[in-house]
Scaffold this motif. Structure first.
Motif, PDB file in Angstrom:
ATOM      1  N   LYS A 179      42.287  33.402  33.767  1.00  0.00           N
ATOM      2  CA  LYS A 179      42.869  33.478  35.141  1.00  0.00           C
ATOM      3  C   LYS A 179      43.244  34.107  35.279  1.00  0.00           C
ATOM      4  O   LYS A 179      42.616  34.507  36.664  1.00  0.00           O
ATOM      5  CB  LYS A 179      43.878  31.892  35.110  1.00  0.00           C
ATOM      6  CG  LYS A 179      43.358  30.780  34.106  1.00  0.00           C
ATOM      7  CD  LYS A 179      44.414  29.570  34.747  1.00  0.00           C
ATOM      8  CE  LYS A 179      45.701  29.895  34.029  1.00  0.00           C
ATOM      9  NZ  LYS A 179      45.946  30.730  32.579  1.00  0.00           N
ATOM     10  N   SER A 180      44.362  34.824  35.383  1.00  0.00           N
ATOM     11  CA  SER A 180      45.227  36.190  35.370  1.00  0.00           C
ATOM     12  C   SER A 180      43.585  37.244  36.386  1.00  0.00           C
ATOM     13  O   SER A 180      43.690  37.959  36.817  1.00  0.00           O
ATOM     14  CB  SER A 180      46.058  36.660  34.332  1.00  0.00           C
ATOM     15  OG  SER A 180      47.416  35.594  35.423  1.00  0.00           O
ATOM     16  N   THR A 181      42.734  37.242  34.616  1.00  0.00           N
ATOM     17  CA  THR A 181      41.402  38.555  34.644  1.00  0.00           C
ATOM     18  C   THR A 181      40.982  37.941  35.337  1.00  0.00           C
ATOM     19  O   THR A 181      40.000  38.902  36.313  1.00  0.00           O
ATOM     20  CB  THR A 181      41.077  38.221  33.119  1.00  0.00           C
ATOM     21  OG1 THR A 181      42.284  38.396  32.257  1.00  0.00           O
ATOM     22  CG2 THR A 181      40.017  39.623  33.256  1.00  0.00           C
ATOM     23  N   LEU A 182      40.443  36.987  35.837  1.00  0.00           N
ATOM     24  CA  LEU A 182      39.696  36.392  36.307  1.00  0.00           C
ATOM     25  C   LEU A 182      39.739  36.641  38.149  1.00  0.00           C
ATOM     26  O   LEU A 182      38.994  37.319  39.149  1.00  0.00           O
ATOM     27  CB  LEU A 182      38.947  35.516  36.950  1.00  0.00           C
ATOM     28  CG  LEU A 182      38.431  34.479  38.164  1.00  0.00           C
ATOM     29  CD1 LEU A 182      37.795  33.058  37.475  1.00  0.00           C
ATOM     30  CD2 LEU A 182      38.566  34.370  39.496  1.00  0.00           C
ATOM     31  N   VAL A 183      40.987  36.564  38.711  1.00  0.00           N
ATOM     32  CA  VAL A 183      41.752  37.070  39.775  1.00  0.00           C
ATOM     33  C   VAL A 183      41.656  38.678  40.226  1.00  0.00           C
ATOM     34  O   VAL A 183      41.757  38.844  41.105  1.00  0.00           O
ATOM     35  CB  VAL A 183      43.054  36.205  40.489  1.00  0.00           C
ATOM     36  CG1 VAL A 183      42.661  35.025  40.512  1.00  0.00           C
ATOM     37  CG2 VAL A 183      43.728  36.831  39.267  1.00  0.00           C
ATOM     38  N   ASN A 184      41.843  39.617  39.043  1.00  0.00           N
ATOM     39  CA  ASN A 184      41.909  40.471  38.857  1.00  0.00           C
ATOM     40  C   ASN A 184      41.007  41.237  39.262  1.00  0.00           C
ATOM     41  O   ASN A 184      40.729  42.468  39.672  1.00  0.00           O
ATOM     42  CB  ASN A 184      41.995  40.945  37.825  1.00  0.00           C
ATOM     43  CG  ASN A 184      44.322  40.837  37.489  1.00  0.00           C
ATOM     44  OD1 ASN A 184      44.949  40.383  38.880  1.00  0.00           O
ATOM     45  ND2 ASN A 184      44.487  40.891  36.243  1.00  0.00           N
ATOM     46  N   LEU A 185      39.609  40.632  38.856  1.00  0.00           N
ATOM     47  CA  LEU A 185      37.853  41.356  39.751  1.00  0.00           C
ATOM     48  C   LEU A 185      38.118  41.626  40.689  1.00  0.00           C
ATOM     49  O   LEU A 185      37.462  42.206  40.945  1.00  0.00           O
ATOM     50  CB  LEU A 185      37.099  40.342  38.299  1.00  0.00           C
ATOM     51  CG  LEU A 185      37.420  40.521  37.115  1.00  0.00           C
ATOM     52  CD1 LEU A 185      36.253  40.075  36.253  1.00  0.00           C
ATOM     53  CD2 LEU A 185      37.532  42.376  36.571  1.00  0.00           C
ATOM     54  N   LEU A 186      38.775  40.393  41.881  1.00  0.00           N
ATOM     55  CA  LEU A 186      38.535  39.851  42.967  1.00  0.00           C
ATOM     56  C   LEU A 186      38.695  41.755  43.228  1.00  0.00           C
ATOM     57  O   LEU A 186      38.304  42.107  44.704  1.00  0.00           O
ATOM     58  CB  LEU A 186      38.669  39.267  43.196  1.00  0.00           C
ATOM     59  CG  LEU A 186      38.540  38.256  44.531  1.00  0.00           C
ATOM     60  CD1 LEU A 186      37.096  37.914  45.086  1.00  0.00           C
ATOM     61  CD2 LEU A 186      39.016  37.473  45.320  1.00  0.00           C
ATOM     62  N   PRO A 187      39.891  42.052  43.399  1.00  0.00           N
ATOM     63  CA  PRO A 187      40.258  42.987  44.297  1.00  0.00           C
ATOM     64  C   PRO A 187      39.668  44.266  43.651  1.00  0.00           C
ATOM     65  O   PRO A 187      40.336  46.208  43.848  1.00  0.00           O
ATOM     66  CB  PRO A 187      42.198  42.903  44.377  1.00  0.00           C
ATOM     67  CG  PRO A 187      42.434  42.370  43.208  1.00  0.00           C
ATOM     68  CD  PRO A 187      40.964  41.214  42.581  1.00  0.00           C
TER      69      PRO A 187
END
Length: 604
Positions: A388-396
């Motif tokens: 989950k955190s990895t996914l949102v870390n790709l956005l920025p």
């Protein structure tokens, strides 16, 4: 830490000098003036043997007492000029040195700020601190003091050698015999010292990394009663520094006296052969004493060359660690995007067959596909390690995907400039990070040029104005390191105020209501509702009651999206999410397992 230092590229002395001299170029006038004043200081001091010889031969032996006072005044004037020039040299040297080290540290810190997040995953903060502070200082010393010493030393050696040859070529030949030993010793020390200094710098970096880690985790250390254990760990690190320094000093302790003894052989040889020359009248006592004075001045700079060599080898070892940092590619270089995000930003986000791996071998995310419309709330659910955190870390763009593409408003983020991309994304994490400053400074971090009215409006919307106003110094209250003077809920609301002030169209909430009491959670939830309004939101949550109204709920397992839909749709399917929702309802009523254990238990 040791493995990291072992990978640092070894660089030769020529490359070290070429790259470090770049920092002197903006201050060439100061560097030349510094050397000129050093030469004048040296020249003033060199008149002492000549005046002393004159007093002995002409005034004392020649019984010309009328010349005594003028000679003494000349000697006093020489010392006065020497002191004056040296005082000016110190002032120029200090300003020159501080300018150089300021430039070096500013460049190093700017480089650290530009490095990708992946770099900080592999390097300890304490070691980076050592490079910016200590290693830069070692390089600065050889640039500022080393250049001056090298020029004045070689110049004084050349001038005094000419004076000695002019005074008595035969005695000079005897005086130069020990130079063969000095040269051999210098070559040996240069060839072997670098390895010892590298080990010393690596040991200091490892000790500082451990120290910073322990200081940041002091509450956990005390909570688990591990003070004695950590003292032992630090003692082991400090012992590594002790042993590495002793290894350097052990060789230096043998090398320096040996070189000094070799130099003293020249004095012995001059007295041995010069004494009979005085007795047979071919040399006056004044000439012999003057020659010995000049010989002392000759071997003094020769001895300084050993210290200069030690400084050079220490700086060379430090420079490898500094250049390793400067040569690391910045994230702008790796990202290469330069296109600004089109405005106004609507906030449409698309993940198209995105894969990601931290180490290039084990997949962390696999075939992630999602489409968030502007203003939608997308919730991510799954056990720890699901991605989950990895996914949102790709956005920025903290990490680049290893496969697939990510779009914002139909623009591939790989072509967007990082500044443009990240200025449109706000993040509120589980543990809001606060800097060691005032409450005001931490809120204004979201928008540095915000007005007082804008800041107060954001604070009220985040439900933190009342508790801030009740603090002793209000908004000017210092929060301590990592916000230690505030409670968890208070820190979280300050973090929400900061995000509100940024006013970004895309929002990432990483378990923003975790670990707070029910009353504080209501305040945070109320603030989050205001924050999330009219923004595209990605919410990582374990408490399903906080995401019931999400437009999309994505259930993740081992880096894949295994279920997706609204709360009602997922409950109707009777899958993982439905079982999780049922179990959490039972847990709330009966005090059952924790939410994280529940997530683990229902994963396929």
């Amino acid at each position: 830490m040791h493995s990291e230092n072992a990978t640092i590229k070894s660089r030769g002395t020529a490359e070290f000098l070429r790259r470090t001299l770049v920092y002197v170029k903006p201050y060439k006038i100061s560097a030349v003036l510094n050397i000129l004043l050093a030469i004048l200081t040296m020249a003033s001091y060199f008149t002492f043997p000549r005046i002393t010889q004159f007093i002995l031969d002409e005034v004392v032996v020649g019984a010309q007492m009328t010349l005594l006072l003028p000679s003494i005044l000349c000697l006093l004037g020489a010392f006065l000029c020497c002191g004056l020039f040296n005082a000016l040299r110190i002032l120029v040297n200090s300003r020159f040195g501080q300018n150089v080290i300021f430039d070096m540290r500013r460049e190093l810190y700017a480089r650290v700020q530009s490095l990708p997040v992946r770099f900080f995953d592999r390097h300890a903060s304490g070691d980076l601190l050592t490079r910016i502070v200590d290693d830069a200082a070692a390089m600065h010393r050889v640039l500022v003091d080393g250049i001056e010493r090298a020029v004045t030393t070689f110049l004084s050696v050349a001038v005094i050698l000419c004076v000695l040859l002019a005074k008595n070529a035969l005695l000079t030949m005897f005086a130069l015999v020990p130079l063969v030993i000095l040269l051999a010793g210098t070559l040996w020390y240069t060839a072997t010292a670098h390895r010892r200094y590298r080990r010393q710098r690596a040991a200091i970096g490892a000790m500082n990394a451990l120290l910073m880690d322990n200081l940041q985790g002091i509450r956990q250390i005390k909570c688990f009663g591990r003070q004695a254990y950590e003292v032992g760990r630090f003692a082991a690190g400090a012992d590594g520094v002790r042993r590495s320094v002793l290894s350097v000093m052990k060789v230096w302790a043998a090398y320096t006296p040996a070189m000094t003894f070799a130099g003293s052989l020249g004095m012995v040889l001059v007295l041995w052969f010069g004494g009979p020359m005085v007795m047979d009248g071919t040399l006056t006592i004044g000439e012999l004493v003057g020659f010995l004075f000049y010989l002392t001045l000759f071997y003094e700079p020769v001895g300084r060359l050993d210290g200069l060599n030690q400084m050079l080898q220490a700086a060379r070892a430090s420079s490898e660690r500094v250049f390793d940092l400067l040569d690391t590619a910045s994230e702008e270089h790796a990202h290469r995007g330069v296109v600004p995000l089109k405005t106004p930003v609507r906030g449409e986000v698309v993940f198209e067959n995105v894969d990601f791996s931290y180490d290039g071998t084990r997949p962390t995310l696999q075939n992630i596909c999602l489409h968030a419309l502007p203003g939608q709330m997308v919730a991510l659910v799954g056990a720890t390690g699901a991605g989950k955190s990895t996914l949102v870390n790709l956005l920025p763009a903290f990490y680049p995907p290893t496969g697939g593409r990510i779009f914002i408003d139909s623009q591939d983020i790989s072509v967007l400039s990082l500044e443009s991309l990240r200025s449109r994304i706000a993040v509120v994490s589980q543990d809001a990070f606060l800097f060691n400053g005032t409450v005001r400074e931490n809120i204004l971090y979201g928008k540095l040029d915000a007005t007082e009215a804008e800041m107060l409006c954001a604070s009220r919307a985040a439900n933190c104005h009342d508790f801030i106003a009740a603090l002793d110094d209000g908004y000017d209250t210092r929060v301590g390191e990592r916000g230690v003077k505030l409670s968890g809920g208070e820190k979280q609301r300050v973090g929400i105020a900061r995000a509100l002030l940024k006013d970004a169209p895309i929002l990432i909430l990483d378990e923003a209501t975790a670990s707070v009491d029910s009353e504080t959670e209501l305040l945070i939830q109320d603030a989050l509702q205001r924050l999330m309004a009219n923004r595209t939101c990605f919410v990582i949550a374990h408490r399903l009651n906080t995401i019931r109204n999400a437009d999309q709920i994505l259930v993740m397992h081992h880096g894949e999206i295994v279920e997706r839909g609204t709360h009602r749709e997922l409950i109707g399917r009777g899958g993982i999410y439905a079982r999780l929702s049922l179990m959490q309802s039972v847990d709330i009523e009966g005090g059952g397992p924790t939410e994280e254990k529940t997530l683990q238990s229902v994963s396929p």
